[in-house]
Design an enzyme around this catalytic site. Structure first.
Site, short mmCIF file in Angstrom:
data_model
loop_
_atom_site.label_atom_id
_atom_site.label_comp_id
_atom_site.label_asym_id
_atom_site.label_seq_id
_atom_site.Cartn_x
_atom_site.Cartn_y
_atom_site.Cartn_z
N ARG A 170 16.47 -44.48 -2.00
CA ARG A 170 17.14 -44.91 -0.77
C ARG A 170 16.42 -46.15 -0.23
O ARG A 170 15.36 -46.51 -0.74
CB ARG A 170 17.16 -43.78 0.25
N GLU A 211 12.69 -34.50 -3.58
CA GLU A 211 12.25 -33.66 -2.47
C GLU A 211 12.41 -32.17 -2.72
O GLU A 211 12.51 -31.38 -1.79
CB GLU A 211 12.99 -34.08 -1.19
N LYS A 212 12.42 -31.78 -4.00
CA LYS A 212 12.71 -30.36 -4.27
C LYS A 212 11.56 -29.44 -3.89
O LYS A 212 11.74 -28.24 -3.77
CB LYS A 212 13.11 -30.17 -5.72
N PHE A 213 10.36 -30.01 -3.70
CA PHE A 213 9.25 -29.16 -3.27
C PHE A 213 9.01 -29.23 -1.77
O PHE A 213 7.98 -28.79 -1.28
CB PHE A 213 7.97 -29.53 -4.05
N ASN A 230 19.11 -43.46 8.85
CA ASN A 230 18.00 -42.51 8.80
C ASN A 230 16.71 -43.29 8.68
O ASN A 230 16.44 -43.94 7.67
CB ASN A 230 18.15 -41.59 7.59
N GLU A 231 15.94 -43.26 9.76
CA GLU A 231 14.60 -43.87 9.76
C GLU A 231 14.62 -45.34 9.36
O GLU A 231 14.11 -45.73 8.29
CB GLU A 231 13.63 -43.08 8.87
N GLU A 290 13.47 -34.23 13.23
CA GLU A 290 12.98 -33.63 11.98
C GLU A 290 11.53 -33.24 12.15
O GLU A 290 10.75 -33.99 12.73
CB GLU A 290 13.00 -34.63 10.82
C1 GAL Z 1 11.82 -38.01 6.49
C2 GAL Z 1 13.25 -38.33 6.07
C3 GAL Z 1 13.93 -37.15 5.46
C4 GAL Z 1 13.04 -36.49 4.44
C5 GAL Z 1 11.73 -36.13 5.10
C6 GAL Z 1 10.76 -35.42 4.19
O1 GAL Z 1 11.05 -39.12 6.65
O2 GAL Z 1 14.00 -38.76 7.17
O3 GAL Z 1 15.14 -37.57 4.87
O4 GAL Z 1 12.81 -37.37 3.39
O5 GAL Z 1 11.12 -37.29 5.57
O6 GAL Z 1 9.56 -35.12 4.85
#
Ligand code: GAL
Length: 670
Positions: free
Chosen positions: A113, A356-358, A151-152, A308
């Site tokens: 991304r 990000e599976k973990f 997102n961010e 988040e």
């Molecule tokens: C954030 C992001 C999420 C995910 C998360 C993992 O920075 O917005 O999409 O990647 O980190 O910690």
């Protein structure tokens, strides 16, 4: 203006939901379990662009229609995202001019991304289009309560160095400086004979052979923030054409150094933030508190949203330590205590694929027969009890100065010492205040300071003349000020203020600095004769109205002032000419806390005394939050009222179990 509250009831609970990664039959289980956990809000569609627009200009909203309907009919509300942080592969293939280029001139690869240039006109057009399509389709949907743009911003593509960016930068410079003579004057280009003949000659600060014009680097940092803000505005305005619901984008305060969130603050209807603990760090809850306070401050003191955080381990640190028992709950409630009206996670269901599976989730790979799931359900129930907290505010008597421009400037190359770092110094002061149980706001140095008894300025290297005057006025009007070394040295172009250091603070501090004497690596210097130790920095202070509180008793400035105090007008300004550390422990008088206590007392800052510094205590509205980060129960005197989470009646004191949290609502007449 649209804004709070986004939900008709209570604290928002839930997280990022990525149903596109799962077959539709799983969605029904998701919704059932969300209800079991008390989830009332999910952020939907953040990474869904390639499914919504499988080919350029061809749309398929079928799946999104179905999941929004399903969520809505189950009473779960939707924070609907625009998917623009992760453009589809077709976009990248069709628009090579949009590719992100790093400082060394390498085109950054896809398969990830954020791999686009923030100044790309192709990206601008495509992102505006998809945002508008989404808004047109879902604006009136009863399940949708807010918009989550992107997102961010700036997470991995904060600054791009391609030719498109270079052109956009030149336009931005024309706007800021007017003509090239003004630019040359502002940047001090007579230095090394680097004078520009036209804007066309200006290059972005790409990899250079040696020290580069620092003002160029600062302007590039500002330009890059503006490029991201322009992208946000374009999407926000596309949404506005169809919807009046609040629009946010999730910030990364304070962990995305290139984004100046003071500049972002006015753009969003609701400030929202993502926060992840650095698991390797002892007492990460102090950094969490700092991030939450800074977020609240960026929100202008209004309630904000924790968009988040994690239920357990993340996946992107070298060692992804799981949270310890009770830690997720403490983290969540600490954010609420410091002004968040939501507890949202990345992510609802753990992903099976990709990078990000973990990463932990509310629903782990192990499913519902797990400790984590039981904790998630329990937290949902507790947050329902905390509904009355929503919307209330946190008040602070002390403000800490935080300025992203100063952060950038101090981190540039060729400063007197690589050891003097913005973040390290701010954290040292924040930690000392946290351990003293003082609630703080963060402020921009040019902001209105009248609400604060005391303002702390930790190594604010870049201070404009206006900011210097602002601090001066604060003291004259009866405020207290505590400044640490290497503050007020340069202006917005990284040019040294005229005369002796610290240019814009000389008068208010009643002193000047003749010369810096940074210490060798790991060097220390004695301060006073009762064991205080400075690190990193020593300097030769010459008094001009201030008096010495403590002198250096060793090192290059032995016998000269290390800590000073200056009475000016109705107020007092303190100065600390070295880096002191925040002493640990309840009764420490060590280092920074010794100085801080004296300054807090002189300023009349109220705070509880005698509590262990593992106990976090603060008030949000009427509610008193007590979070025990230690391994022993702590009895807090002077507490009366009803325990919101435990239903207990407290009369005169409350004992908070080890690792526990107690929230007390005082009796109405208290
Ligand atoms: C954030 C992001 C999420 C995910 C998360 C993992 O920075 O917005 O999409 O990647 O980190 O910690």
């Amino acid at each position: 203006m649209p804004g709070y509250p986004v939900l008709p009831e209570g604290i928002a609970y839930g997280g990022d939901y990525n149903p596109e990664q799962w077959p539709e039959e799983v969605w029904h289980e998701d919704v059932r379990l969300m209800r079991e956990a008390g989830v009332n809000l999910v952020s939907l569609g953040i990474f869904g662009w390639s499914l919504l627009e499988p080919e350029e200009g061809v749309y398929d909203f079928g799946r999104l229609d179905r999941i929004i309907d399903l969520l809505g009919s189950s009473g779960i509300r939707v924070d609907l995202a625009t998917p623009t942080s992760s453009p589809p592969t077709w976009f990248r293939t069709a628009h090579p001019g949009s590719h992100l280029v790093d400082r060394a001139g390498h085109v950054v690869a896809g398969g990830s991304r954020h791999s686009f240039c923030p100044s790309s006109p192709e990206y601008a057009a495509a992102s505006e289009r998809i945002a508008g399509r989404l808004a047109a389709r879902y604006a009136g949907h009863p399940a949708v309560v807010m918009w989550h743009v992107h997102n961010e911003y700036g997470w991995a593509n904060a600054r791009c160095y391609c030719e498109t960016s270079a052109e956009a930068f030149r336009d931005w410079l024309r706007e800021r400086h007017g003509d090239v003579a003004a630019l040359n004057a502002a940047w001090g280009t007579t230095f090394w004979g680097l004078t520009y003949g036209s804007f066309h000659e200006v290059e972005p600060p790409r990899l250079a052979p040696a020290g580069q014009l620092t003002a160029l680097q600062l302007d590039y940092a500002r330009f890059s923030v503006d490029a991201h803000i322009a992208n946000f505005r374009r999407e926000r305005d596309a949404i506005r054409r169809f919807s009046d619901l609040p629009v946010t984008t999730n910030f990364m305060i304070p962990n995305c150094e290139p984004m100046d969130y003071w500049r972002w603050a006015g753009e969003v209807d609701v400030v929202s933030n993502d926060h992840y603990l650095d698991a390797g760090r002892a007492e990460g809850h102090i950094e969490l508190a700092m991030a939450a306070d800074l977020t609240r401050s960026v929100a202008g003191g209004r309630p904000w949203m924790l968009m988040e955080h994690s239920t357990g381990a993340v996946n992107w640190q070298p060692r992804n330590l799981a949270k310890r028992p009770g830690e997720m709950r403490r983290n969540s409630l600490a954010h609420v205590a410091r002004g968040s009206d939501s507890v949202l996670f990345f992510q609802w269901r753990a992903s099976r694929y990709g990078a990000e599976k973990f990463h932990s989730a509310m629903l782990p790979h192990a499913g519902t027969d797990s400790e984590l799931w039981r904790d998630v359900v329990a937290l949902g129930a507790e947050l329902r009890e905390l509904a009355p907290v929503r919307g209330s505010r946190v008040e602070a008597e002390v403000a800490l100065v935080w300025d992203w421009e100063s952060y950038w400037a101090l981190e540039l190359e060729w400063r007197p010492s690589v050891d003097l770092r913005f973040r390290e110094r701010v954290e040292a002061y924040y930690e000392a205040l946290w351990r003293e149980h003082v609630t703080v706001d963060f402020v921009h140095p040019a902001a209105d300071l009248s609400a604060y008894r005391m303002v702390v300025v930790p190594s604010s290297y870049l201070l404009t003349e206006a900011a210097g005057k602002n601090l001066h006025r604060h003291v004259e009007a009866g405020g207290h000020l505590l400044v640490s070394c290497f503050s007020g040295i340069v202006d917005e172009n990284d040019t040294i203020h005229p005369g002796a250091y610290p240019g814009v603070l000389r008068d208010v501090l009643g002193l000047s600095v003749e010369e810096f004497h940074p210490l060798p690596e790991n060097g220390t210097v004695a301060v006073g004769d009762d064991g205080l130790t400075g690190r990193i920095w020593s300097e030769r202070v010459r008094l001009a109205g201030a008096r010495t509180v403590r002198a250096f008793t060793g090192g290059p400035d032995a016998g000269h002032p290390a800590v000073t105090r200056h009475e000016l007008g109705a107020g007092t300004a303190w100065y600390v000419a070295t880096a002191l550390d925040p002493g640990v422990g309840p009764d420490t008088d060590g280092d920074l806390r010794a100085i801080l206590r004296a300054a807090l007392d002189a300023a009349g800052v109220s705070r509880p005394r005698g509590l262990p510094d593992t106990l976090e205590i603060l008030r949000r509205g009427r509610h008193l939050f007590l979070l025990n980060h230690g391994d022993e129960p702590v009895t807090v005197p002077g507490v009366s009222g009803t325990g919101v989470l435990d239903g207990a009646e407290y009369a005169g004191s409350a004992t908070v179990p080890a690792g526990g949290v107690t929230v007390v609502e005082p009796a109405p007449d208290a």
